[in-house]
Design a protein around this motif. Structure first.
Motif, PDB file in Angstrom:
ATOM      1  N   ASP A  10       0.805  -1.222   0.000  1.00  0.00           N
ATOM      2  CA  ASP A  10       0.000   0.000   0.000  1.00  0.00           C
ATOM      3  C   ASP A  10       0.836   1.270   0.000  1.00  0.00           C
ATOM      4  OD1 ASP A  10      -2.155  -1.692   0.187  1.00  0.00           O
ATOM      5  OD2 ASP A  10      -2.374  -1.471   2.358  1.00  0.00           O
ATOM      6  N   PHE A  11       2.165   1.138   0.096  1.00  0.00           N
ATOM      7  CA  PHE A  11       3.026   2.303   0.256  1.00  0.00           C
ATOM      8  C   PHE A  11       3.718   2.670  -1.054  1.00  0.00           C
ATOM      9  CE2 PHE A  11       3.791   0.289   4.686  1.00  0.00           C
ATOM     10  CZ  PHE A  11       2.489   0.583   5.056  1.00  0.00           C
ATOM     11  N   PRO A  12       4.039   3.953  -1.237  1.00  0.00           N
ATOM     12  CA  PRO A  12       4.705   4.380  -2.479  1.00  0.00           C
ATOM     13  C   PRO A  12       6.124   3.845  -2.594  1.00  0.00           C
ATOM     14  CG  PRO A  12       4.625   6.188  -0.897  1.00  0.00           C
ATOM     15  CD  PRO A  12       3.770   5.091  -0.337  1.00  0.00           C
ATOM     16  N   SER A  13       6.544   3.566  -3.841  1.00  0.00           N
ATOM     17  CA  SER A  13       7.912   3.098  -4.082  1.00  0.00           C
ATOM     18  C   SER A  13       8.887   4.267  -3.961  1.00  0.00           C
ATOM     19  CB  SER A  13       8.029   2.483  -5.473  1.00  0.00           C
ATOM     20  OG  SER A  13       7.220   1.347  -5.601  1.00  0.00           O
ATOM     21  N   TRP A  14      10.131   3.926  -3.655  1.00  0.00           N
ATOM     22  CA  TRP A  14      11.202   4.924  -3.598  1.00  0.00           C
ATOM     23  C   TRP A  14      12.366   4.387  -4.414  1.00  0.00           C
ATOM     24  CZ3 TRP A  14      12.466   9.701  -2.999  1.00  0.00           C
ATOM     25  CH2 TRP A  14      13.762  10.081  -2.663  1.00  0.00           C
ATOM     26  N   ARG A  15      12.639   5.042  -5.547  1.00  0.00           N
ATOM     27  CA  ARG A  15      13.699   4.616  -6.452  1.00  0.00           C
ATOM     28  C   ARG A  15      13.521   3.166  -6.913  1.00  0.00           C
ATOM     29  NH1 ARG A  15      18.859   7.563  -3.412  1.00  0.00           N
ATOM     30  NH2 ARG A  15      18.153   9.685  -3.864  1.00  0.00           N
ATOM     31  N   GLY A  16      12.274   2.842  -7.203  1.00  0.00           N
ATOM     32  CA  GLY A  16      11.995   1.553  -7.810  1.00  0.00           C
ATOM     33  C   GLY A  16      11.765   0.397  -6.861  1.00  0.00           C
ATOM     34  N   ASN A  17      11.881   0.620  -5.556  1.00  0.00           N
ATOM     35  CA  ASN A  17      11.607  -0.461  -4.608  1.00  0.00           C
ATOM     36  C   ASN A  17      11.036   0.111  -3.314  1.00  0.00           C
ATOM     37  OD1 ASN A  17      13.799  -0.105  -2.457  1.00  0.00           O
ATOM     38  ND2 ASN A  17      15.027  -0.145  -4.342  1.00  0.00           N
ATOM     39  N   LYS A  18      10.756  -0.779  -2.388  1.00  0.00           N
ATOM     40  CA  LYS A  18      10.142  -0.353  -1.134  1.00  0.00           C
ATOM     41  C   LYS A  18      10.973  -0.757   0.080  1.00  0.00           C
ATOM     42  CE  LYS A  18       5.555  -0.406  -3.246  1.00  0.00           C
ATOM     43  NZ  LYS A  18       4.131  -0.747  -3.108  1.00  0.00           N
ATOM     44  N   MET A  19      12.261  -0.956  -0.130  1.00  0.00           N
ATOM     45  CA  MET A  19      13.146  -1.357   0.965  1.00  0.00           C
ATOM     46  C   MET A  19      13.309  -0.269   2.023  1.00  0.00           C
ATOM     47  SD  MET A  19      14.079  -4.479   0.843  1.00  0.00           S
ATOM     48  CE  MET A  19      15.442  -4.457   2.010  1.00  0.00           C
ATOM     49  N   ALA A  20      12.960   0.966   1.692  1.00  0.00           N
ATOM     50  CA  ALA A  20      13.071   2.051   2.673  1.00  0.00           C
ATOM     51  C   ALA A  20      12.201   1.794   3.897  1.00  0.00           C
ATOM     52  CB  ALA A  20      12.678   3.383   2.031  1.00  0.00           C
ATOM     53  N   TYR A  21      11.132   1.016   3.706  1.00  0.00           N
ATOM     54  CA  TYR A  21      10.229   0.738   4.827  1.00  0.00           C
ATOM     55  C   TYR A  21      10.704  -0.413   5.699  1.00  0.00           C
ATOM     56  CZ  TYR A  21       7.303   3.424   1.631  1.00  0.00           C
ATOM     57  OH  TYR A  21       6.821   4.381   0.782  1.00  0.00           O
ATOM     58  N   ALA A  22      11.717  -1.124   5.245  1.00  0.00           N
ATOM     59  CA  ALA A  22      12.171  -2.307   5.981  1.00  0.00           C
ATOM     60  C   ALA A  22      12.649  -1.947   7.380  1.00  0.00           C
ATOM     61  CB  ALA A  22      13.279  -3.011   5.200  1.00  0.00           C
TER      62      ALA A  22
END
Length: 313
Positions: A79-91
Motif C-alpha cells: 500500500d506504500f509508495p515506491s522509492w527509487r523503484g523499490n520499497k526497501m526504505a520501509y524495511a
C-alpha cells in the motif's frame, strides 16, 4: 564479563548490495576492537556471494563480528509508495517489532562510508529517548515544506530528521506501537515525498534528539580538509559506485569509498587508479592545473583544490 554488543542494521536489495557491503566493512574497520558488532541485514534479494565475501572481510578487520540475514517480503508494503523503484526504505520499520530481544539499535543506509568509531555513537543511547538522528537541512530546499503546508502540518525547520542514520530505542517504540501508527500514517498519505523520513518526523519529531552533524556529512559539501576529522559520510543522491564522471570519481569521498570497497574484494577501475597516482606527482599536478586554467575551467580547478587532496596545490 563479555564484550559490549553494538547492534547495527542495514537494508538492501540486489541493486544496492555493494553499498551495504562497503558500509558494513567501514563500520567494522573503524569500530573499537573491545566491542562486539552484531549486524542485522535486511535482505531484499542480496546474492549469497555478497555475504560470503563480507564474512571473510569481517574476519580480517575485527575480532568480534556476527551477522544475521533477515529476508524482507516487500509485498508487506504493497500500500506504500515506491522509492527509487523499490520499497526497501520501509524495511527499517520491521526491526522494531521483529527484533524483540534488542532494545537499542543503530540503523544505517547503504550509501554511507564510516570514518568514525561507531561505539562513540552507541554510548549516546538513552532509555528515555525514542529516536536520535541528524538534522537534514537539504530537505528545506525541496518541495517538502510545501507538502507539509498543503497537508495541514507545520514543517519543522531546523529539526527535520534524516532517516539515513538512526539511533533507535526499539524497546520504547515497541511499547508505543510505533509500527502500527507508522503504517496507518503511510496509508493515509500515499503521496509522501520522503515517506520513511516524514513518518519519523510526524510521529516522533518533538521527541527526537539530534546528533552532532559529524555523524552524517553529505559528501556533496565535503572538502579534502574534512577528511582529517572523524566523520561519517552520506552520499545523498550520489552513490559512489555509479559516479557521474571521472572528475567526481577523483574527489576524496569517492576515492575513500573505493579503497574501503577494495578491502571487501571490489576492484577499483584501472583508469581511476592511474589518474589518482598521476595526479599525486607534483609535475603532473602543475601541468594539470595549468591546462585547466588555460581552458578557463575555473570550476574544475576549484573542485580539485577543495575536494581532491591528491590534486590540491
Amino acid at each position: 564479563m563479555g564484550k559490549e554488543v553494538i547492534n547495527v542494521a542495514l537494508a538492501s536489495d540486489a541493486g544496492y548490495a555493494i553499498g551495504l557491503s562497503t558500509a558494513a566493512i567501514s563500520i567494522a574497520y573503524y569500530a573499537a576492537k573491545d566491542v562486539a558488532l552484531s549486524f542485522y541485514f535486511l535482505d531484499g534479494g542480496i546474492p549469497d556471494s555478497v555475504f560470503s565475501r563480507l564474512e571473510k572481510t569481517f574476519k580480517r578487520l575485527h575480532p568480534s563480528v556476527t551477522y544475521r540475514r533477515i529476508p524482507v517480503d516487500q509485498s508487506r508494503f504493497a500500500d506504500f509508495p515506491s522509492w527509487r523503484g523499490n520499497k526497501m526504505a520501509y524495511a527499517r520499520f520491521l526491526l522494531i517489532d521483529d527484533l524483540k530481544d534488542v532494545d537499542h539499535l543503530v540503523y544505517c543506509d547503504v550509501d554511507f562510508l564510516w570514518r568514525r568509531d561507531i561505539s562513540e555513537l552507541w554510548r549516546l543511547r538513552d532509555d528515555a529517548i525514542p529516536l536520535q538522528a541528524v538534522v537534514d537541512l537539504l530537505v528545506e530546499n525541496t518541495k517538502e515544506p510545501q507538502w507539509f503546508e498543503e497537508h495541514g502540518y507545520r514543517f519543522p525547520y531546523g529539526r527535520y530528521a534524516n532517516s539515513g542514520l538512526l539511533l533507535m530505542n526499539l524497546k520504547m517504540l515497541r511499547e508505543e506501537n510505533f509500527v502500527r501508527q507508522a503504517f496507518t500514517l503511510l496509508r493515509k498519505h500515499p503521496d509522501f515525498l520522503f515517506a520513511d523520513q516524514e513518518t519519523f518526523v510526524l510521529l516522533l519529531g518533538d521527541r527526537t534528539r539530534f546528533l552532532d552533524k559529524s555523524w552524517m556529512r553529505f559528501t556533496s559539501a565535503l572538502t579534502s580538509k574534512d577528511f582529517s576529522k572523524p566523520i561519517v559520510c552520506h552520499f545523498v543522491n550520489d552513490v559512489p559506485w555509479k559516479p557521474a564522471s571521472v572528475v567526481s570519481k577523483m574527489r576524496d569521498a569517492t576515492m575513500a569509498w573505493y579503497f574501503m570497497a577494495h578491502r571487501g574484494g571490489v576492484r577499483i577501475p584501472m583508469k581511476v587508479v592511474i589518474f589518482y597516482v598521476l595526479t599525486r606527482m607534483p609535475f603532473v599536478k602543475n601541468v594539470f592545473f595549468s591546462l585547466l586554467n588555460i581552458m578557463g575551467k575555473r570550476g574544475a580547478v576549484e573542485f580539485f583544490r577543495e575536494k581532491c587532496s591528491c590534486c590540491a596545490w
